[in-house]
Enzyme design. Structure first.
Site, PDB file in Angstrom:
ATOM      1  NE  ARG A  51      29.106  73.257  71.520  1.00 17.91           N
ATOM      2  CZ  ARG A  51      29.788  73.296  70.375  1.00 17.91           C
ATOM      3  NH1 ARG A  51      30.875  72.618  70.237  1.00 17.91           N
ATOM      4  NH2 ARG A  51      29.370  74.051  69.361  1.00 17.91           N
ATOM      5  CB  THR A  52      22.340  72.099  73.194  1.00 17.93           C
ATOM      6  OG1 THR A  52      23.231  73.158  73.529  1.00 17.93           O
ATOM      7  CG2 THR A  52      21.210  72.054  74.198  1.00 17.93           C
ATOM      8  CE  LYS A  80       3.985  69.911  54.621  1.00 16.44           C
ATOM      9  NZ  LYS A  80       3.334  68.720  55.183  1.00 16.44           N
ATOM     10  CG  HIS A 129      21.635  77.498  76.659  1.00 15.69           C
ATOM     11  ND1 HIS A 129      21.156  76.233  76.911  1.00 15.69           N
ATOM     12  CD2 HIS A 129      22.520  77.361  75.632  1.00 15.69           C
ATOM     13  CE1 HIS A 129      21.723  75.382  76.057  1.00 15.69           C
ATOM     14  NE2 HIS A 129      22.550  76.038  75.278  1.00 15.69           N
TER      15      HIS A 129
HETATM   16  N1   CP Z   1      26.754  75.642  74.029  1.00 10.69           N
HETATM   17  C1   CP Z   1      25.842  75.417  73.073  1.00 10.69           C
HETATM   18  O1   CP Z   1      24.668  75.733  73.225  1.00 10.69           O
HETATM   19  O2   CP Z   1      26.346  74.835  71.940  1.00 10.69           O
HETATM   20  P1   CP Z   1      25.498  74.422  70.671  1.00 10.69           P
HETATM   21  O3   CP Z   1      24.966  75.704  70.048  1.00 10.69           O
HETATM   22  O4   CP Z   1      26.434  73.683  69.771  1.00 10.69           O
HETATM   23  O5   CP Z   1      24.353  73.582  71.136  1.00 10.69           O
END
Ligand code: CP
Length: 305
Positions: A51-52, A80, A129
């Site tokens: 998603r992100t 590397k 996040h």
């Molecule tokens: N919600 C979220 O961070 O999903 P992803 O890990 O798929 O990016």
């Protein structure tokens, strides 16, 4: 906000958060407009994501920006032995903003300190996040018509869940009452609980999901974060702690909405997907509009008055 990094949700003031949510509403109405066509966005994902990364790339593409980057550091010179600093200094020559996910807590802050272009934290270990937090706030405001005075339950892995940490911190600005449901081993970290207390707000801790289902406006479900456990046996003990079913929602509030940052493993039964209170698929769609607003603000295309 122009040229500023977004590493922690605390980097944005209350006014700046509301500005992003209001601008995201406009992008929801008109998602395709070429306001970023002279910009290059890089997406550096040292950790898996669906998603992100893809919603950032979709957001950038819909606004006319070009996107470069990687979804697997093993295909880059990191393999590397190149350092994070040298990777960031290299990529910053090729783009106007860096979106980065990395497994190490603090890596995004470090990247922003060495980078000449702004860095957007797309998740650093179990720390923060912030862009997920903004799309969660957008989803809460959209479904409840307010962010103020809500009862919000966080369920699952509150220890390692970075989306939980960011969202709890943001919600302390809106007189939220927090209901924290987790196994004893996965309680919300003390530092985040202290953050709530210092703002004179209340939190209640539970181990049983049934205790909160009837008394909240938002049920924020989370996955047990297998990848953060040092001991596989410890993960096995807690992996099936919660499964949200339709039966558990029988006496829930009419306005209740179920959120989940996704991916889901087994903590929400698939039968719940058709329940009108399930909002997690719409929630991830909101991610595109919110990330359009974030990119546009940081690249200076939508100045805050
Ligand atoms: N919600 C979220 O961070 O999903 P992803 O890990 O798929 O990016």
């Amino acid at each position: 906000m122009k040229n500023r990094s977004l590493i922690s949700i605390s980097d944005f003031s209350r006014e700046e958060i509301l500005f992003i949510l209001d601008e995201a509403e406009k992008f929801e109405k008109r998602p395709n407009q070429k306001i970023l066509e002279h910009f290059v966005v890089s997406t550096l994902f040292f950790e898996p994501s669906t998603r992100t990364r893809l919603s950032f790339e979709s957001a950038a593409n819909r606004l006319g920006a070009r996107v470069i980057g990687f979804s697997d550091a093993a295909s880059t010179s990191v393999k590397k032995g190149e350092s994070l600093k040298d990777t960031i200094l290299t990529v910053s020559n090729y783009c106007d903003v860096i979106v980065m996910r990395h497994p190490q807590e603090g890596s995004a802050r470090y990247a922003s300190e060495v980078s000449p272009v702004p860095v957007i934290n797309a998740g650093d270990g179990s720390n923060q996040h912030p862009t997920q937090c903004l799309l969660d706030l957008y989803s809460i405001r959209k479904t409840q018509k307010t962010l103020e005075n809500l009862n919000i339950a966080f369920v699952g892995d509150l220890k390692y869940g970075r989306t939980v940490h960011s969202l709890v911190i943001a919600l302390t600005q809106y007189n939220t009452t927090f209901h924290l449901v987790s196994p004893p081993e996965l309680k919300l970290p003390s530092a985040v609980k202290l953050y709530i207390k210092e703002r004179n707000l209340e939190y209640f801790q539970y181990t049983d999901l049934a205790e909160v289902a009837g008394k909240v406006d938002i049920l924020y479900m989370t996955r047990i974060q297998q990848e953060r456990f040092a001991d596989p046996l410890e993960f096995e003990r807690v992996r099936n702690s919660y499964v949200l079913t339709n039966a558990l929602l029988d006496h829930s509030r009419k306005n209740l909405r179920i959120l989940h940052p996704l991916p889901r493993v087994s903590e929400i039964h698939t039968d719940v997907d058709d329940n009108p209170k399930a909002y997690y698929y719409r929630q991830m769609q909101n991610g595109v509009y919110v990330r359009q607003a974030i990119l546009s603000a940081i690249l200076g295309a939508i100045p805050m008055k």
